[in-house]
Design an enzyme around this catalytic site. Structure first.
Site, PDB file in Angstrom:
ATOM      1  N   PRO A  13       0.783  -1.231   0.000  1.00 42.47           N
ATOM      2  CA  PRO A  13       0.000   0.000   0.000  1.00 42.47           C
ATOM      3  C   PRO A  13       0.823   1.295   0.000  1.00 42.47           C
ATOM      4  O   PRO A  13       1.873   1.370   0.627  1.00 42.47           O
ATOM      5  CB  PRO A  13      -0.822  -0.103   1.291  1.00 42.47           C
ATOM      6  CG  PRO A  13      -0.135  -1.115   2.130  1.00 42.47           C
ATOM      7  CD  PRO A  13       0.515  -2.070   1.175  1.00 42.47           C
ATOM      8  N   ASN A  14       0.291   2.249  -0.720  1.00 41.00           N
ATOM      9  CA  ASN A  14       0.802   3.633  -0.792  1.00 41.00           C
ATOM     10  C   ASN A  14       2.058   3.780  -1.646  1.00 41.00           C
ATOM     11  O   ASN A  14       2.500   4.903  -1.883  1.00 41.00           O
ATOM     12  CB  ASN A  14       1.046   4.217   0.613  1.00 41.00           C
ATOM     13  CG  ASN A  14      -0.216   4.224   1.443  1.00 41.00           C
ATOM     14  OD1 ASN A  14      -1.235   4.728   0.977  1.00 41.00           O
ATOM     15  ND2 ASN A  14      -0.191   3.636   2.610  1.00 41.00           N
ATOM     16  N   ARG A  21       4.968  11.096  -1.358  1.00 44.92           N
ATOM     17  CA  ARG A  21       5.511  10.757  -0.042  1.00 44.92           C
ATOM     18  C   ARG A  21       6.829  11.501   0.172  1.00 44.92           C
ATOM     19  O   ARG A  21       7.355  12.136  -0.729  1.00 44.92           O
ATOM     20  CB  ARG A  21       5.653   9.243   0.089  1.00 44.92           C
ATOM     21  CG  ARG A  21       4.293   8.555  -0.033  1.00 44.92           C
ATOM     22  CD  ARG A  21       4.363   7.062   0.136  1.00 44.92           C
ATOM     23  NE  ARG A  21       4.472   6.671   1.545  1.00 44.92           N
ATOM     24  CZ  ARG A  21       4.514   5.391   1.926  1.00 44.92           C
ATOM     25  NH1 ARG A  21       4.481   4.417   1.036  1.00 44.92           N
ATOM     26  NH2 ARG A  21       4.592   5.090   3.207  1.00 44.92           N
ATOM     27  N   TYR A  26      11.974   8.241   0.860  1.00 46.87           N
ATOM     28  CA  TYR A  26      11.678   7.236  -0.173  1.00 46.87           C
ATOM     29  C   TYR A  26      12.363   7.498  -1.513  1.00 46.87           C
ATOM     30  O   TYR A  26      12.216   6.703  -2.435  1.00 46.87           O
ATOM     31  CB  TYR A  26      10.156   7.134  -0.370  1.00 46.87           C
ATOM     32  CG  TYR A  26       9.462   6.600   0.861  1.00 46.87           C
ATOM     33  CD1 TYR A  26       9.723   5.300   1.301  1.00 46.87           C
ATOM     34  CD2 TYR A  26       8.572   7.380   1.594  1.00 46.87           C
ATOM     35  CE1 TYR A  26       9.102   4.798   2.444  1.00 46.87           C
ATOM     36  CE2 TYR A  26       7.950   6.886   2.741  1.00 46.87           C
ATOM     37  CZ  TYR A  26       8.225   5.594   3.148  1.00 46.87           C
ATOM     38  OH  TYR A  26       7.622   5.092   4.272  1.00 46.87           O
ATOM     39  N   ASN A  77       7.989  -5.783  -1.509  1.00 50.14           N
ATOM     40  CA  ASN A  77       7.960  -4.673  -0.573  1.00 50.14           C
ATOM     41  C   ASN A  77       6.545  -4.614   0.004  1.00 50.14           C
ATOM     42  O   ASN A  77       5.643  -4.062  -0.633  1.00 50.14           O
ATOM     43  CB  ASN A  77       8.316  -3.352  -1.259  1.00 50.14           C
ATOM     44  CG  ASN A  77       8.401  -2.205  -0.254  1.00 50.14           C
ATOM     45  OD1 ASN A  77       7.944  -2.343   0.880  1.00 50.14           O
ATOM     46  ND2 ASN A  77       8.953  -1.084  -0.681  1.00 50.14           N
ATOM     47  N   ALA A  80       3.479  -0.928   4.575  1.00 52.73           N
ATOM     48  CA  ALA A  80       3.046  -0.956   5.988  1.00 52.73           C
ATOM     49  C   ALA A  80       2.544  -2.330   6.428  1.00 52.73           C
ATOM     50  O   ALA A  80       2.585  -2.655   7.627  1.00 52.73           O
ATOM     51  CB  ALA A  80       1.978   0.105   6.225  1.00 52.73           C
ATOM     52  N   GLU A 101      12.516  -9.932   0.766  1.00 56.04           N
ATOM     53  CA  GLU A 101      11.803  -8.738   1.255  1.00 56.04           C
ATOM     54  C   GLU A 101      12.678  -7.513   0.978  1.00 56.04           C
ATOM     55  O   GLU A 101      13.885  -7.555   1.233  1.00 56.04           O
ATOM     56  CB  GLU A 101      11.571  -8.896   2.764  1.00 56.04           C
ATOM     57  CG  GLU A 101      10.916  -7.694   3.435  1.00 56.04           C
ATOM     58  CD  GLU A 101      10.862  -7.852   4.961  1.00 56.04           C
ATOM     59  OE1 GLU A 101      11.226  -8.928   5.491  1.00 56.04           O
ATOM     60  OE2 GLU A 101      10.475  -6.867   5.623  1.00 56.04           O
ATOM     61  N   HIS A 103      12.865  -3.015   1.154  1.00 55.56           N
ATOM     62  CA  HIS A 103      12.307  -1.718   1.549  1.00 55.56           C
ATOM     63  C   HIS A 103      13.175  -0.615   0.969  1.00 55.56           C
ATOM     64  O   HIS A 103      14.403  -0.746   0.934  1.00 55.56           O
ATOM     65  CB  HIS A 103      12.266  -1.584   3.077  1.00 55.56           C
ATOM     66  CG  HIS A 103      11.398  -2.619   3.718  1.00 55.56           C
ATOM     67  ND1 HIS A 103      10.030  -2.515   3.743  1.00 55.56           N
ATOM     68  CD2 HIS A 103      11.704  -3.803   4.284  1.00 55.56           C
ATOM     69  CE1 HIS A 103       9.525  -3.585   4.329  1.00 55.56           C
ATOM     70  NE2 HIS A 103      10.512  -4.396   4.662  1.00 55.56           N
ATOM     71  N   ARG A 110      13.838   4.129  11.727  1.00 58.06           N
ATOM     72  CA  ARG A 110      12.646   4.995  11.769  1.00 58.06           C
ATOM     73  C   ARG A 110      11.810   4.725  13.031  1.00 58.06           C
ATOM     74  O   ARG A 110      12.344   4.250  14.025  1.00 58.06           O
ATOM     75  CB  ARG A 110      11.858   4.789  10.471  1.00 58.06           C
ATOM     76  CG  ARG A 110      12.720   5.127   9.238  1.00 58.06           C
ATOM     77  CD  ARG A 110      11.968   4.909   7.939  1.00 58.06           C
ATOM     78  NE  ARG A 110      10.785   5.767   7.893  1.00 58.06           N
ATOM     79  CZ  ARG A 110       9.764   5.550   7.062  1.00 58.06           C
ATOM     80  NH1 ARG A 110       9.783   4.525   6.226  1.00 58.06           N
ATOM     81  NH2 ARG A 110       8.736   6.371   7.079  1.00 58.06           N
TER      82      ARG A 110
HETATM   83  C1  DQA Z   1       8.508   0.787   3.234  1.00 58.17           C
HETATM   84  C2  DQA Z   1       8.692   0.985   4.750  1.00 58.17           C
HETATM   85  C3  DQA Z   1       7.366   0.817   5.482  1.00 58.17           C
HETATM   86  O1  DQA Z   1       7.557   1.027   6.877  1.00 58.17           O
HETATM   87  C4  DQA Z   1       6.356   1.822   4.989  1.00 58.17           C
HETATM   88  O2  DQA Z   1       5.104   1.608   5.614  1.00 58.17           O
HETATM   89  C5  DQA Z   1       6.219   1.863   3.516  1.00 58.17           C
HETATM   90  C6  DQA Z   1       7.413   1.689   2.685  1.00 58.17           C
HETATM   91  C7  DQA Z   1       9.793   1.107   2.458  1.00 58.17           C
HETATM   92  O3  DQA Z   1       9.881   0.686   1.295  1.00 58.17           O
HETATM   93  O4  DQA Z   1      10.696   1.763   2.977  1.00 58.17           O
HETATM   94  O5  DQA Z   1       5.134   2.131   2.981  1.00 58.17           O
HETATM   95  O6  DQA Z   1       8.174  -0.569   3.013  1.00 58.17           O
END
Ligand code: DQA
Length: 146
Positions: A13-14, A21, A26, A77, A80, A101, A103, A110
């Site tokens: 998500p997002n 963002r 990011y 990825n 959240a 995985e 990120h 963080r």
């Molecule tokens: C994320 C890190 C997560 O904590 C966050 O909620 C994201 C992006 C990252 O790629 O750094 O949406 O997965």
């Protein structure tokens, strides 16, 4: 089909709104640019990356089931969902090929709620903190694994 190994690149998500963002966290690529970067990196490695993004836990679980059924490797990825989705963790645990995985940011540097990943324990490994390069590094690692 061009005969190269397919790799699913799943995004939670997002991540579709990366351009809105915090770019200090990011990076400056929007999601389309990130996708193009990942697809190009895969081509360099002789892989075929299929990039998907969803804001829906249910859709991501369906994609993980598809990956399990087709023995597809996955770079993931979970955004959240990383921090609390036991349903996604259970789906990852049923995979039949490696999952890495990734990120963009380093969640351990963080907020405290990002320090837990319920996914890491069922992933082959985790790459965090390198921005878009986290995906490129994961593709290189995947190439070695498969
Ligand atoms: C994320 C890190 C997560 O904590 C966050 O909620 C994201 C992006 C990252 O790629 O750094 O949406 O997965």
């Amino acid at each position: 089909m061009n005969g190269t190994q397919r790799v699913l690149i799943l995004n939670g998500p997002n991540l579709d709104r990366l351009d809105l963002r915090d770019s200090t966290i990011y990076g400056s690529m929007n999601f389309q640019e990130l996708s193009a970067f990942v697809i190009a990196k895969a081509v360099e490695l002789g892989l075929t990356a299929e990039v998907r993004q969803s804001n829906s836990e249910s859709e991501i679980i369906t994609w993980l089931h598809e990956a399990a059924d087709q023995r597809l490797p996955v770079i993931f990825n979970p955004a959240a969902f990383t921090h609390y989705s036991y349903a996604i963790r259970d789906a990852v645990a049923m995979l039949t090929a490696p999952l890495i995985e990734v990120h963009l940011s380093n969640p351990l540097s963080r907020e405290e709620f990002r320090h837990t990943s319920v996914i890491s324990g069922v992933a082959k490994g985790t790459i965090t903190g390198f921005g878009a390069s986290s995906y490129a590094l994961a593709l290189s690692a995947m190439k070695e694994l498969i």
